[in-house]
Scaffold this motif. Structure first.
Motif, short mmCIF file in Angstrom:
data_model
loop_
_atom_site.label_atom_id
_atom_site.label_comp_id
_atom_site.label_asym_id
_atom_site.label_seq_id
_atom_site.Cartn_x
_atom_site.Cartn_y
_atom_site.Cartn_z
N THR A 65 0.83 -1.20 0.00
CA THR A 65 0.00 0.00 0.00
C THR A 65 0.86 1.25 0.00
O THR A 65 0.60 2.21 -0.73
CB THR A 65 -0.93 0.01 1.23
OG1 THR A 65 -1.74 -1.16 1.21
CG2 THR A 65 -1.82 1.24 1.24
N TYR A 66 1.91 1.23 0.82
CA TYR A 66 2.82 2.38 0.87
C TYR A 66 3.49 2.62 -0.47
O TYR A 66 3.58 3.75 -0.95
CB TYR A 66 3.88 2.15 1.96
CG TYR A 66 5.07 3.05 1.83
CD1 TYR A 66 5.00 4.40 2.19
CD2 TYR A 66 6.29 2.57 1.33
CE1 TYR A 66 6.10 5.24 2.06
CE2 TYR A 66 7.39 3.40 1.20
CZ TYR A 66 7.29 4.72 1.56
OH TYR A 66 8.37 5.55 1.42
N PHE A 67 3.94 1.54 -1.13
CA PHE A 67 4.71 1.68 -2.36
C PHE A 67 3.87 2.22 -3.51
O PHE A 67 4.42 2.80 -4.45
CB PHE A 67 5.33 0.34 -2.76
CG PHE A 67 6.34 0.46 -3.87
CD1 PHE A 67 7.56 1.07 -3.66
CD2 PHE A 67 6.05 -0.03 -5.14
CE1 PHE A 67 8.48 1.19 -4.68
CE2 PHE A 67 6.96 0.09 -6.17
CZ PHE A 67 8.18 0.70 -5.94
N GLU A 68 2.55 2.05 -3.46
CA GLU A 68 1.69 2.61 -4.50
C GLU A 68 1.87 4.12 -4.62
O GLU A 68 1.77 4.69 -5.70
CB GLU A 68 0.23 2.28 -4.21
CG GLU A 68 -0.14 0.83 -4.47
CD GLU A 68 -1.62 0.58 -4.22
OE1 GLU A 68 -2.38 1.56 -4.11
OE2 GLU A 68 -2.01 -0.60 -4.13
N GLY A 69 2.11 4.75 -3.48
CA GLY A 69 2.33 6.20 -3.51
C GLY A 69 3.79 6.56 -3.66
O GLY A 69 4.14 7.52 -4.34
N ALA A 70 4.67 5.79 -3.02
CA ALA A 70 6.09 6.13 -3.01
C ALA A 70 6.81 5.73 -4.29
O ALA A 70 7.99 6.08 -4.47
CB ALA A 70 6.77 5.46 -1.82
N VAL A 73 8.87 8.32 -6.29
CA VAL A 73 10.23 8.59 -5.82
C VAL A 73 11.16 7.50 -6.33
O VAL A 73 12.30 7.76 -6.74
CB VAL A 73 10.27 8.67 -4.28
CG1 VAL A 73 11.69 8.90 -3.79
CG2 VAL A 73 9.36 9.79 -3.79
N HIS A 74 10.68 6.25 -6.31
CA HIS A 74 11.46 5.13 -6.81
C HIS A 74 11.79 5.32 -8.28
O HIS A 74 12.92 5.04 -8.73
CB HIS A 74 10.66 3.83 -6.60
CG HIS A 74 11.40 2.60 -7.01
ND1 HIS A 74 11.26 2.04 -8.26
CD2 HIS A 74 12.30 1.81 -6.36
CE1 HIS A 74 12.02 0.96 -8.36
NE2 HIS A 74 12.66 0.81 -7.23
#
Length: 238
Positions: A65-70, A73-74
């Motif tokens: 869930t966090y990585f969907e937004g982050a 940046v990646h």
């Protein structure tokens, strides 16, 4: 209270929230770093990781869930890595003049990083999976994870080891180089980039542009050296 909880649930489900969380955490960690007199123990990456992980843990948010937004940046990691060519171009005359020394240093550093990490894990009874996961830890994350997966390691564990190596190198590398009397900025950058890839390179740029340029060069070349050396050494040892 019920309204506040509903608001939190809504925000937590929004990709924009986790992108904002990442940026704010890094800004706070950078502010602490500056206020602390740029003490290497207050490394901004480490501080940002602690802040983000704390929020995710308290809120019960999973990494997916966090990585969907982050992930934005990646995505920027690619352009940021390519941009390292700019300061390297400015110091290209130094690179050409020291090509042999750079090649020998990189090969030695890559071999030492691989053999010491694998040797230490083996001495403490580490499994073959652990050894495969830790062997490429000094290469940049995408390369290290690919090597680990090819050897039968755990890419997720490799990613953790890469981050830890980078943070430790950024925090203690400059102090160690001071201790042993290495003063040349190109040599310092080469050592930092070989041992601690992108995180160390970011730290090197904060200190000196020449160190940052050579650190970026070392990061890229060490990724190539690690990709070639680890499978060869693995075949010989196992």
């Amino acid at each position: 209270m019920h309204s506040l909880q509903e608001t939190w649930v809504y925000l937590n489900a929004s990709p924009l929230f986790h992108l904002t969380l990442t940026l704010v955490a890094f800004q706070l960690a950078s502010w602490m770093f500056e206020k602390g007199g740029r003490n290497p123990l207050l490394n901004p990456v480490l501080g940002a990781v602690i802040l983000v992980v704390s929020v995710l843990y308290i809120s019960g948010t999973d990494y997916g869930t966090y990585f969907e937004g982050a992930q934005f940046v990646h995505f920027l990691l690619g352009p940021a890595t390519v941009s390292l060519a700019i300061p390297l171009y400015r110091h290209w005359h130094k690179v050409r003049r020291s090509a042999l020394a750079i090649g020998v240093s990189l090969l030695t550093g890559s071999l030492v990083a691989i053999l010491t990490s694998v040797g230490t894990a083996w001495a403490f009874g580490g499994s073959e999976v652990l050894l495969a996961s830790i062997a490429p830890k000094s290469a940049t994350a995408p390369v290290a994870m690919a090597i680990s997966q090819e050897l039968g390691g755990l890419p997720s564990l490799t990613a953790v080891m890469v981050i830890v190596s980078g943070i430790l190198g950024a925090m203690f590398g400059p102090m160690l180089l001071n201790l042993i009397g290495v003063k040349d900025w190109s040599a310092r950058g080469l050592a930092i980039g070989t041992a601690s890839h992108g995180i160390g390179t970011a730290r090197a740029f904060q200190v000196n542009e020449t160190a940052g340029a050579f650190s970026g060069l070392a990061m890229g070349l060490n990724a190539v050296a690690t990709a070639l050396l680890v499978p060869i050494l693995w075949g010989l040892l196992f």
